[in-house]
Scaffold this motif. Structure first.
Motif, PDB file in Angstrom:
ATOM      1  N   HIS A  11       1.615  -1.199  -1.219  1.00 24.54           N
ATOM      2  CA  HIS A  11       1.013   0.136  -1.327  1.00 24.54           C
ATOM      3  C   HIS A  11       1.798   0.991  -2.326  1.00 24.54           C
ATOM      4  CE1 HIS A  11      -1.104   3.743  -0.198  1.00 24.54           C
ATOM      5  NE2 HIS A  11       0.012   4.342   0.195  1.00 24.54           N
ATOM      6  N   LEU A  15       0.531   2.531  -5.950  1.00 29.64           N
ATOM      7  CA  LEU A  15       0.620   3.947  -6.316  1.00 29.64           C
ATOM      8  C   LEU A  15       1.400   4.124  -7.618  1.00 29.64           C
ATOM      9  CD1 LEU A  15       1.350   5.554  -2.829  1.00 29.64           C
ATOM     10  CD2 LEU A  15      -0.753   5.737  -4.170  1.00 29.64           C
ATOM     11  N   ALA A  16       2.349   3.229  -7.871  1.00 31.75           N
ATOM     12  CA  ALA A  16       3.132   3.308  -9.092  1.00 31.75           C
ATOM     13  C   ALA A  16       2.482   2.505 -10.224  1.00 31.75           C
ATOM     14  CB  ALA A  16       4.546   2.802  -8.839  1.00 31.75           C
ATOM     15  N   ALA A  17       1.280   1.998  -9.966  1.00 30.90           N
ATOM     16  CA  ALA A  17       0.536   1.204 -10.945  1.00 30.90           C
ATOM     17  C   ALA A  17       1.337  -0.012 -11.411  1.00 30.90           C
ATOM     18  CB  ALA A  17       0.105   2.058 -12.132  1.00 30.90           C
TER      19      ALA A  17
END
Lengths: 98, 488
Positions: A11, A15-17
């Motif tokens: 996850h 979110l941090a790609a």
């Protein structure tokens, strides 16, 4: 501090790609866990009755006058971009995922 | 409370409005805020998100947001904190938007609405007002295999005004938005030009059975950029949710966009990819502190607000509510009217002139009241001259457009053009003689009992006098002559 689950790591990576291999995810999960443990030491401090603070610097926000100033030359900026279309930046097509 | 919009369900609406603050520069940098420039002309290292560029808060933006907060009865906070809202998108070069999250600029307040056919005025509570920066603009052209990014809008100062979920019908939502739109413009916090995206609305809509206290699952409607679309979109969403619930289904928490052309909504985002923004205080920005004195200074400088002003106009000048509505369409017009009223010494006449003739003449000249070449004092003097009979209403109306577009001194213009009312019997009789001699048929039909001929002959005399003849005197003299047989 409870251990981070592999889902938590994935996850955070999303979110941090970041796209992680399972080896990377495992290694980073260990690192993340160690970092959280380290920060967790702060919980030992008794903060009862201490208001939360957003900043440790004891002075006020400087405010700026609402006066336009000339800044960076747009052409110089666009020259740094990998691609441009007119004076717009051109980026790979965005498939909506705002 | 209004009659329910839906017989089986209570409609619950909360609104979030993003409103552009009326500054010349961006929220955290001196790059200019303009509209319609070619892409990327109004940027700086800060709004481009270049490494090492540091934000410095625009003090005037803070003042404008505080004005809006105080005008809506909000409590401006002595401390507020800017946070980073993290997400990736090409038009957000820093990878985060700076916004206030846990500690907004203002808490509470309300907007008063009055829906036609409702139970009178009622207050819609505000949750908060916070400041944030706008993102840039992504341009998706279906024909091109790339997205174009324009960062002119990046960093433009916004305030987000969040209401409580207290509206119970699309009409109440529309009334709330109109009232809020008026207030932010009135206090000069925003131009709120919806066509330029300066006042944008997201609506949260849910239904629940009448009498229930728990809220139903809500959907969020985005892209609502006109008052009419907002009401339409909420109507459509209420219908959709009601049909879903009626058929035993469940409302899913989703974000919907509104397609104004098709008149229907489309799903933008489902719950499965709900946001996870990881807000945290921006280490580049120290918390914003506002002293009690600073807040009070902003409060003291607020103009009289629209509601208070309307009540005062009705009471102090004895004007009807609908006329007051016209006179307070903008703060500029209300100020103009008051100055005219004072200079004319005849407030009710001034109200008629400003609401009707001045407005019509300005429209004709394609100007608004701020662009009037005439001072309100000169218009007041003109109206005073009409009221005292020094010039006729006709002469007054003739002079008005020229004053509004060219300016000038009405006293001097009246003197220079010889517009003083003519009430001298000798002069009036000369025009009357001419009219009677030129229109024997009208004289004859008057004698035959057609009293309307008097109006026709009046018109002839007024025209011959170029509108300067005292109409009351002309009517009296003309009637005497006609009743005496119309002999010259």
């Amino acid at each position: 501090m409870s251990k981070l689950s592999p889902e938590d790591v994935r996850h955070v990576a999303r979110l941090a790609a970041l796209r992680l291999s399972s080896d990377e995810a495992e290694a980073l999960g260990r690192d993340l866990h160690a970092i959280l443990d380290y920060v967790e030491q702060l919980a030992e401090v008794d903060t009862e009755g201490v208001p939360p603070t957003a900043h440790a610097i004891p002075f006020e926000t400087p405010l700026r006058q609402d006066t336009p100033v000339s800044s960076i030359d747009p052409e110089e900026v666009l020259a740094q971009a990998p691609a441009r279309a007119g004076t717009a930046f051109a980026v790979p097509k965005v498939l909506d995922e705002a | 409370m209004n009659a329910p919009t839906h017989p089986d369900y209570e409609v619950v609406i909360g609104l979030e409005v993003h409103c552009q603050l009326r500054t010349r520069t961006k929220l955290f940098t001196g790059a200019p805020v303009r509209f319609g420039e070619p892409p990327n002309q109004d940027t700086s290292p800060v709004c481009l998100g270049l490494p090492g560029a540091l934000p410095v808060l625009n003090g005037y933006a803070v003042e404008l947001a505080a004005r809006a907060a105080l005008a809506t009865g909000g409590e401006v906070q002595p401390d507020s904190v800017f946070a980073r809202k993290n997400y990736f998108y090409p038009d957000l070069p820093k990878g985060y938007q700076i916004s206030q999250f846990e500690h907004p600029l203002s808490l509470g307040g309300y907007v008063e609405i009055d829906v036609a056919g409702g139970d009178g005025p009622r207050r819609i509570g505000l949750t908060r007002i916070h400041m944030e920066e706008d993102a840039g603009k992504s341009i998706h052209d279906g024909a091109v295999e790339e997205t174009h990014v324009d960062l002119n809008r990046s960093g433009v100062p916004l305030m987000e005004i969040v209401s409580e979920p207290e509206m119970r019908s699309p009409e109440e939502a529309g009334a709330y938005l109109r009232a809020l739109h008026e207030i932010v413009r009135w206090v000069g916090a925003s131009d709120a030009d919806m066509e330029k995206g300066q006042f944008r609305c997201d609506a949260n809509v849910s239904l629940r059975p009448h009498g229930a206290t728990a809220l139903g699952t809500r959907t969020e409607l985005k892209n609502l950029n006109s008052f009419r679309y907002i009401e339409e979109a909420i109507h459509a969403e209420v219908k959709r949710q009601a049909a879903l619930l009626d058929s035993g289904g469940e409302v899913v928490q989703e974000t919907w966009g509104w397609d104004a052309d098709a008149g229907r909504a489309f799903v933008m985002r489902g719950k499965e990819n709900a946001d996870d923004y990881r807000y945290f205080p921006d280490p580049d920005l120290i918390p914003l502190t506002l002293s009690e004195e600073a807040i009070e200074a902003i409060r003291t400088a607020l103009p009289e607000l629209p509601g208070a002003r309307r009540a005062r106009f009705e009471q102090a000048y004895g004007l009807p509510a609908d006329q007051v509505q016209v006179l307070t369409a903008s703060r500029e017009l209300a100020d103009f009217f008051e100055a005219v009223a004072e200079a004319s010494g005849a407030a009710r006449a001034a109200a008629n002139w400003v609401a009707r003739d001045v407005q019509a003449a300005l429209r004709e000249a394609d100007r608004d009241v701020a662009q009037s070449a005439a001072t309100p004092q000169s218009i007041g003097v003109l109206i005073g001259m009409v009221e005292s009979g020094r010039i006729t209403a006709k002469s007054g109306r003739d002079l008005l457009p020229e004053l509004l577009t060219e300016g000038g001194d009405p006293e001097a213009l009246v003197a220079e053009r010889g517009l003083e009312t003519v009430s001298d019997a000798g002069e009036l009789e000369r025009w009357i003689d001419d009219a009677l001699a030129a229109h024997p048929k009208a004289v004859a039909s008057y004698a035959d009992g057609d009293k309307k001929s008097l109006n026709f002959l009046m018109g002839q005399v007024m025209r011959a006098s170029q509108g300067k003849a005292d109409p009351g005197r002309v009517r009296t003299l003309l009637a005497e002559r006609l009743d005496a047989g119309g002999a010259a």
